[in-house]
Write an enzyme that holds these catalytic residues in place. Structure first.
Site, PDB file in Angstrom:
ATOM      1  N   ASP A  87       0.830  -1.198   0.000  1.00  0.00           N
ATOM      2  CA  ASP A  87       0.000   0.000   0.000  1.00  0.00           C
ATOM      3  C   ASP A  87       0.866   1.251   0.000  1.00  0.00           C
ATOM      4  O   ASP A  87       2.047   1.212   0.329  1.00  0.00           O
ATOM      5  CB  ASP A  87      -0.906   0.005   1.240  1.00  0.00           C
ATOM      6  CG  ASP A  87      -0.118  -0.118   2.540  1.00  0.00           C
ATOM      7  OD1 ASP A  87       0.795  -0.950   2.592  1.00  0.00           O
ATOM      8  OD2 ASP A  87      -0.407   0.620   3.504  1.00  0.00           O
ATOM      9  N   ASP A  88       0.251   2.355  -0.365  1.00  0.00           N
ATOM     10  CA  ASP A  88       0.887   3.677  -0.320  1.00  0.00           C
ATOM     11  C   ASP A  88       2.200   3.715  -1.092  1.00  0.00           C
ATOM     12  O   ASP A  88       3.209   4.258  -0.623  1.00  0.00           O
ATOM     13  CB  ASP A  88       1.106   4.113   1.137  1.00  0.00           C
ATOM     14  CG  ASP A  88      -0.205   4.235   1.900  1.00  0.00           C
ATOM     15  OD1 ASP A  88      -1.264   4.259   1.242  1.00  0.00           O
ATOM     16  OD2 ASP A  88      -0.168   4.287   3.132  1.00  0.00           O
ATOM     17  N   ILE A  89       2.190   3.123  -2.274  1.00  0.00           N
ATOM     18  CA  ILE A  89       3.343   3.158  -3.182  1.00  0.00           C
ATOM     19  C   ILE A  89       2.839   3.508  -4.576  1.00  0.00           C
ATOM     20  O   ILE A  89       1.641   3.426  -4.858  1.00  0.00           O
ATOM     21  CB  ILE A  89       4.089   1.799  -3.223  1.00  0.00           C
ATOM     22  CG1 ILE A  89       3.149   0.692  -3.734  1.00  0.00           C
ATOM     23  CG2 ILE A  89       4.660   1.444  -1.861  1.00  0.00           C
ATOM     24  CD1 ILE A  89       3.840  -0.637  -3.991  1.00  0.00           C
TER      25      ILE A  89
END
Length: 894
Positions: free
Chosen positions: A303-305
């Site tokens: 996540d959050d990439i």
């Protein structure tokens, strides 16, 4: 290492069936082959069942009792372990037993407790746990014995946790315990916490404490995934230093003893090359290091990439570009880990992953690639509809299961506060539909940066995940507060008051619901004594919690918020006293109290803590409730006095984070109101000028850098004298900045901007300026820098005219009040300590000035017998100090 108890898997256990492609817990079978329905934990025969958390599926009281004898014998059965035995032994000692001995069979005298032996239920005529799901248990108290019988060792451990709550606290043997039959099982296989926030990671001691708490509340999973642990993200390839690895080992060991599955989550997405053999090996090698210290459950959050920018050229060459390519690449890497590590390590639990698209259920090439290519036994974590989902439903879970094509483990972003670091989120777990847990592989809640304060909400998460059918958010919240506060009623009341003013979140829209109700009751009833008692209790709460709360970690976590709570309560008490004085006709006392308020509010807003980046973070407490009460009290004081009051603003729209509506009137173009949703036709914002006034050029400045489309795309500016009949000033379309000049002589109390069509964008308003003409102000002495003559007559006692010098002989300060009218009184407000001396004069219709009184301290009110006048002035005395005037109030003004 402590020997590991048998663990359920999230997929293939007797506890679950696939229903519509989703996991659901199976209740125990009846003797007739049907399904036993969960019954509430209520008394079966008129006697109240004891409070047990999480709420059991079934509790029945019995007519018989048992007695805590001086010596109690423990008999360990097939599903017992040392952890359960220790919990039982400790509970018996607290109940008054002087000796607890372990034996191979029932003692000839005294109480015997059978731990993990379903056969011992026969004399109690209670069905055993064979038909229960994994981790289910039966607890029987009666027939001269206590029996704890789990479906497995974890079930027996949970039975021990229930017994711990049921047994009394007594200093001596002889306590009698009412008979009881508890039949209980979890509503979803995995229930727990994911430490997955940004910001200061929890301390090692806090994590150990959390694991103890999870065991006590029948939560069975803890995911170690703090975003700011470099060895999980930026330095994911690097080996842990020996001391850090030893801490992970201690956590894993404690988790085993508390029947919690410690899950190690490694996040390589910032730099991984998915096609690289070396990176795949680095991932497996890191997992092997963690396996060697006892961890058996692993996750790979992605996540959050960015999934549109590759970390290596080889990945682009292998998969191409776009979301589908990213999904294929991630599936490739995860399948390698699944095959090369999970499958080669007997006892490893199913691999977990967090997709890059974790926050919706819309079909996409990325999700399609994961659905089709990722190994089917990998658990996919999902946050619901939105990163912080206000609600979560069975239908949404079904959609997530369908679109991802894998079992769903929720990563529920509550009570996490890394996106609102100025707040504690102490309200209950809300907005989750009944029936949802049974459709999931499990529920993990992302907690706050503050570990001990997180327990308030986590109590309710545990309650919901275990038995959602019986779950009520407010009831569970109240029970959690009681448990956490301990036995002292004063501490319980203090914790509830503090949690109430730190209640709101994306899941709980109402801030301070109990205090807000008290404020509303006061404005309706005028019962000042009741509200004073409530505010006194709120002001005393921080000290009570610091003195009496058993969990000292909570006090450390909450320190700045405790300080702010005390300060806000002080300001609110002052505001209440001010209104009482004004209503009683004690104008001087009310004015003195009103002058205290600004400094008290400033003090209440001053408390901060230091964040991970070293920045000082101001804290919010009871925002939108305490501050609005003080504003309303100011307005009530001013209304009674006859002051028009400073303009205020209201809106039909909700507020995003702390971007409050008042920022539209603060004169600062860099601050703004920001709605939490898109305006619909008819939604708008309204400025209340306090009374009917002459208005001139109105300016509406919307949008901001980074949100240039967040403005009313189609609307009108309107004005009204009474708030009912409206006239259009101008219409606008496609303009973020709107200016309109009212025709000369236009008088209004209200000006509003109203959307005439719905839109997709939210609304930002930097400034909503409505200048007014309240009559000419003339004379002197001239105002000091930063002040103005107008401040003496602007209808706002919070602004002050400060003269730059002492008055000269014959100098006056004059205000025109429009057409000649009857003036029943004149009130002059001076800041405390002011030494200005002047006669108060009115100008009659013949143009003659007549003295009606003289300044007499901070509060001067003179009756004028209804003289007709068109102006008022202050005629300064020779030798007077430099004047300071907060406001001159002409009675009878509109």
């Amino acid at each position: 290492m402590t020997p590991r108890p048998p663990r359920l898997t999230a997929l293939g256990t007797a506890a679950t069936l696939l229903v519509g492609g989703l996991l659901t817990a199976v209740p125990p079978a009846r003797a007739d082959g049907g399904l036993r329905t969960a019954i509430p934990a209520k008394a079966a025969a008129g006697r109240a069942a004891p409070a047990i958390t999480p709420t059991p599926q079934s509790v029945k009281t019995r007519a018989d009792r048992i007695t805590i004898s001086p010596t109690v014998t423990l008999v360990a059965g097939a599903t017992s372990d040392e952890s359960a035995l220790q919990v039982v032994e400790s509970a018996l000692r607290r109940a008054g037993a002087q000796r607890v001995v372990r034996g191979d069979g029932p003692a000839r005298s005294g109480l015997t407790v059978h731990v993990g032996d379903s056969g011992a239920l026969a004399p109690q005529r209670i069905d055993g746990p064979s038909a229960l799901p994994a981790e289910g248990y039966v607890l029987g108290i009666g027939a001269d014995r206590v029996v704890l019988a789990g479906k497995d060792t974890t079930g027996t451990y949970y039975a021990a946790q229930t017994l711990r709550q049921v047994l009394p606290h007594a200093a001596h043997p002889g306590a009698r315990v009412a008979g009881l039959a508890v039949r209980d099982w979890p509503g979803t296989p995995l229930r727990g916490v994911i430490e997955g926030f940004y910001g200061t990671p929890w301390s090692h001691e806090a994590r150990l404490d959390q694991l103890d708490y999870y065991g006590e509340h029948k939560m069975n999973i803890y995911v170690y995934s703090p975003k700011d642990d470099a060895y999980l993200r930026a330095k994911w390839r690097d080996a842990y230093p020996a001391d850090r690895l030893a801490q992970v080992e201690e956590l894993a060991d404690r988790a085993v003893r508390r029947h919690v599955e410690f899950t190690y989550a490694l996040s390589p997405g910032l730099s991984v090359c998915y096609s690289s053999d070396a990176d795949a090996k680095a991932l497996v090698d890191k997992f092997q290091t963690i396996w060697d210290i006892g961890v058996r459950t692993f996750a790979v959050p992605l996540d959050d990439i960015s999934y549109t920018d590759w970390n290596c050229a080889e990945d682009k060459a292998k998969w191409g570009t776009g979301g589908g390519a990213a999904g294929a690449a991630q599936a490739y890497l995860l399948n390698r880990v699944n095959k090369e590590f999970i499958a080669t390590h007997p006892g490893a639990q199913p691999l977990q992953m967090v997709p890059t698209e974790y926050y919706d259920v819309s079909a996409s090439p990325y999700k399609k690639a994961l659905s089709e290519q990722l190994d089917p036994n990998v658990l996919v974590e999902w946050t619901g509809i939105g990163v912080v989902a206000p609600t979560m439903t069975v239908a949404q879970a079904q959609d997530a299961r369908t679109v991802f094509g894998h079992p769903i483990l929720t990563w529920d972003n509550y009570p996490v506060n890394d996106y609102v670091t100025d707040r504690l989120l102490l309200g209950p777990f809300s907005g989750r539909e009944k029936g949802l847990p049974g459709r999931l592989a499990g529920i993990t809640a992302n907690p706050m940066i503050q570990p001990y304060a997180s327990k308030i909400a986590l109590y309710t998460v545990a309650d919901y995940a275990w038995n959602d059918a019986a779950y009520d958010p407010r009831t569970s919240w109240g029970e959690g507060l009681k448990e956490y506060a301990g036995d002292d009623p004063r501490t319980r009341r203090a914790l509830r008051a503090f949690a109430d003013v730190n209640y709101s979140s994306a899941l709980n829209k109402d801030q301070a619901p109990e205090l807000a109700a008290e404020f509303a009751r006061y404005w309706k009833s005028g019962d000042a004594a009741r509200l004073a008692s409530v505010l006194d209790a709120l002001g005393a709460a921080p000290g009570r919690l610091r003195a009496g709360l058993p969990d000292r970690g909570f006090v450390a976590d909450s320190g700045p918020w405790l300080d702010a709570t005390g300060a806000w309560a002080t300001a609110a008490r002052t505001a209440l006293r001010m209104v009482r004085a004004a209503r009683a006709g004690n104008g001087a006392e009310a004015w003195e109290l009103r002058q205290r308020l600004p400094a008290q509010v400033t003090a209440a807003k001053s408390f901060t803590y230091t964040g991970l980046d070293g920045r000082e973070v101001p804290v919010l407490v009871g925002d939108g409730v305490l501050d609005r009460f003080i504003d309303a009290a100011d307005a009530e004081h001013d209304r009674i006095l006859g002051v028009s009051g400073r303009p205020s603003v209201s809106t039909d729209l909700g507020t995003y984070q702390s971007n409050a509506a008042a920022r539209m009137l603060d004169g600062d173009d860099s601050t703004y109101f920001w709605s939490d949703g898109a305006p619909a036709a008819g939604d708008g914002i309204t400025v209340d000028l306090g009374r009917v006034r002459d208005i001139g050029t109105v300016t509406l400045a919307m949008g901001k850098p980074g949100s240039t489309e967040d403005y009313l795309h189609q609307g009108v500016l309107e004005f009204s004298a009474d708030g009912r009949s409206w006239q259009q000033l101008t219409a606008f379309s496609g303009e973020p900045d709107v200016t309109a000049t009212a025709p000369a002589g236009t008088r209004a109390r209200y000006v509003r901007a109203r959307a005439t069509a719905g839109q997709d964008n939210w609304l930002v308003v930097r400034e909503f300026s409505v200048p007014t003409d309240d009559g000419a102000v003339a004379g002197g002495p001239p105002a000091a820098t930063g002040s103005s003559l107008r401040a003496a007559f602007d209808g706002d006692p919070g602004t002050v005219y400060r003269a730059a010098r002492a008055p000269e002989a014959g100098e006056t300060l004059e205000l025109g009040i429009g057409a000649a009218r009857a003036v029943p009184s004149v009130t002059v407000l001076q800041p405390s300590g002011s030494k200005g001396r002047a006669d108060i004069q009115l100008r009659g219709t013949d143009g003659t000035w007549r003295t009606v009184g003289a300044l007499d301290g901070p509060y001067t009110r003179v009756g004028t017998a209804g003289r007709t006048a068109d102006a008022v002035r202050l005629a300064w005395h020779t030798g007077s100090a430099a004047p300071r005037i907060a406001d001159v109030v002409v009675g009878g003004q509109g």
